[in-house]
Design an enzyme around this catalytic site. Sequence first.
Site, short mmCIF file in Angstrom:
data_model
loop_
_atom_site.label_atom_id
_atom_site.label_comp_id
_atom_site.label_asym_id
_atom_site.label_seq_id
_atom_site.Cartn_x
_atom_site.Cartn_y
_atom_site.Cartn_z
N ARG A 50 8.53 61.40 -8.89
CA ARG A 50 10.06 61.01 -8.97
C ARG A 50 10.80 61.78 -10.23
O ARG A 50 11.86 62.22 -9.78
CB ARG A 50 9.95 59.49 -8.95
CG ARG A 50 11.60 59.10 -8.65
CD ARG A 50 11.69 57.63 -8.81
NE ARG A 50 11.49 56.88 -10.15
CZ ARG A 50 11.40 55.70 -10.02
NH1 ARG A 50 11.58 54.91 -9.19
NH2 ARG A 50 11.19 55.13 -11.40
N LYS A 149 17.05 59.38 -10.99
CA LYS A 149 17.06 58.49 -12.46
C LYS A 149 17.61 59.41 -13.45
O LYS A 149 16.79 59.78 -14.28
CB LYS A 149 15.41 58.07 -12.30
CG LYS A 149 15.47 56.67 -13.13
CD LYS A 149 14.06 56.28 -12.93
CE LYS A 149 13.69 54.96 -13.96
NZ LYS A 149 14.78 54.00 -13.70
N GLU A 182 21.65 47.67 -5.28
CA GLU A 182 20.53 47.04 -6.02
C GLU A 182 21.17 46.36 -7.14
O GLU A 182 22.11 45.97 -7.22
CB GLU A 182 19.70 48.21 -6.31
CG GLU A 182 20.73 49.26 -7.21
CD GLU A 182 19.72 50.53 -7.77
OE1 GLU A 182 18.35 50.59 -7.50
OE2 GLU A 182 20.19 51.32 -8.08
N1 PMP Z 1 16.96 50.50 -9.68
C1 PMP Z 1 17.36 51.01 -10.65
C2 PMP Z 1 18.84 51.29 -11.19
C3 PMP Z 1 16.50 51.17 -11.81
O1 PMP Z 1 16.94 51.60 -13.12
C4 PMP Z 1 14.98 50.83 -11.57
C5 PMP Z 1 14.03 51.02 -12.63
N2 PMP Z 1 14.23 50.24 -13.86
C6 PMP Z 1 14.64 50.36 -10.41
C7 PMP Z 1 15.62 50.19 -9.43
C8 PMP Z 1 13.21 49.93 -10.20
O2 PMP Z 1 12.50 51.15 -10.09
P1 PMP Z 1 10.85 51.08 -10.43
O3 PMP Z 1 10.47 49.95 -9.49
O4 PMP Z 1 10.39 52.61 -10.05
O5 PMP Z 1 10.78 50.99 -11.83
#
Ligand code: PMP
Length: 290
Positions: A50, A149, A182
């Site tokens: 990622r 990200k 989200e």
């Molecule tokens: N959405 C956002 C905006 C995030 O910053 C994160 C990670 N903290 C997630 C979802 C969850 O992603 P992951 O399970 O890969 O940590």
Amino acid sequence: MKIFINGKYFNEKTATVSVFDHGLLYGDGIFEGIRAYNGRVFKLKEHIDRLYNSAKALLLTIPMTPVEMTRAVVETCRRNKLRDCYIRLIVTRGPGSLGLNPNRCKNPQVIIIADKIQLYPPSMYQKGLDIVTVPTTRNLINAVNPAIKSLNYLNNILAKIEANIAGVEEAIMLNAQGFVAECTGDNVFIVKGDELLTPPLTAGALYGITRGTVMQIGEQVGLRVRETDLTRYDLFVADECFLTGTGAELIPVVKIDGRVIGNGKPGKLTKELVRRYHDLTQSTGEPIYK
Ligand code: PMP
């Protein structure tokens, strides 16, 4: 604590970056939040993939190969003698001029910090969260795609401020169409009947690694797993709701905008998914100590 910067290890006090770094000046950079459990780095390949995808989207050249990056993450945990930790992997555009042109930045900075993290108090995992939807809309996928990200988390921080003002720990962000995207740092799931539902990436969500893992576990426990657009109404009438993220892991949600979810207690299926996720974290991952 030993912090990795561009291939060298520094103590906390000497681990510094330039004030001309475009990561600081413009939020121009990317990151990953990774966890290690029981001496293994969980889902490391997924996080590295990622990171390189985020870099590609920003035309940011990471000055290390994915194999070198993988080794550096493991080595940073080892040097800090850690078995259970939270790893922050950051790549900034590097120092440049005060103008925003990224072409002036010739030396992207790679930083790896391994430390402890506790996002929510343990009681919240037992009781479940009370959360709200907030006015700040999630970034448009055609503007700053939430799939990247990036270091630019102002959209999420504005939503977090609104959650704070409402007196709760987390915020659900809607997209410009009004569908659930989200949370500020987590993905959202609901259980409805025998289905496990979560918004698609096109709704404006990060491709969460915990999200992907939970979708696999959901199938193993016989749930029909589906990505679909969700409205606030869908959340209110869900049987169960929970959030997923590397930092937060799986955390139940029992109230949204004042509406009690299910019977107001963490759901049965949520608890089963938590149990299986926990088992997986304890038994898989890239070993730190060979
Ligand atoms: N959405 C956002 C905006 C995030 O910053 C994160 C990670 N903290 C997630 C979802 C969850 O992603 P992951 O399970 O890969 O940590």
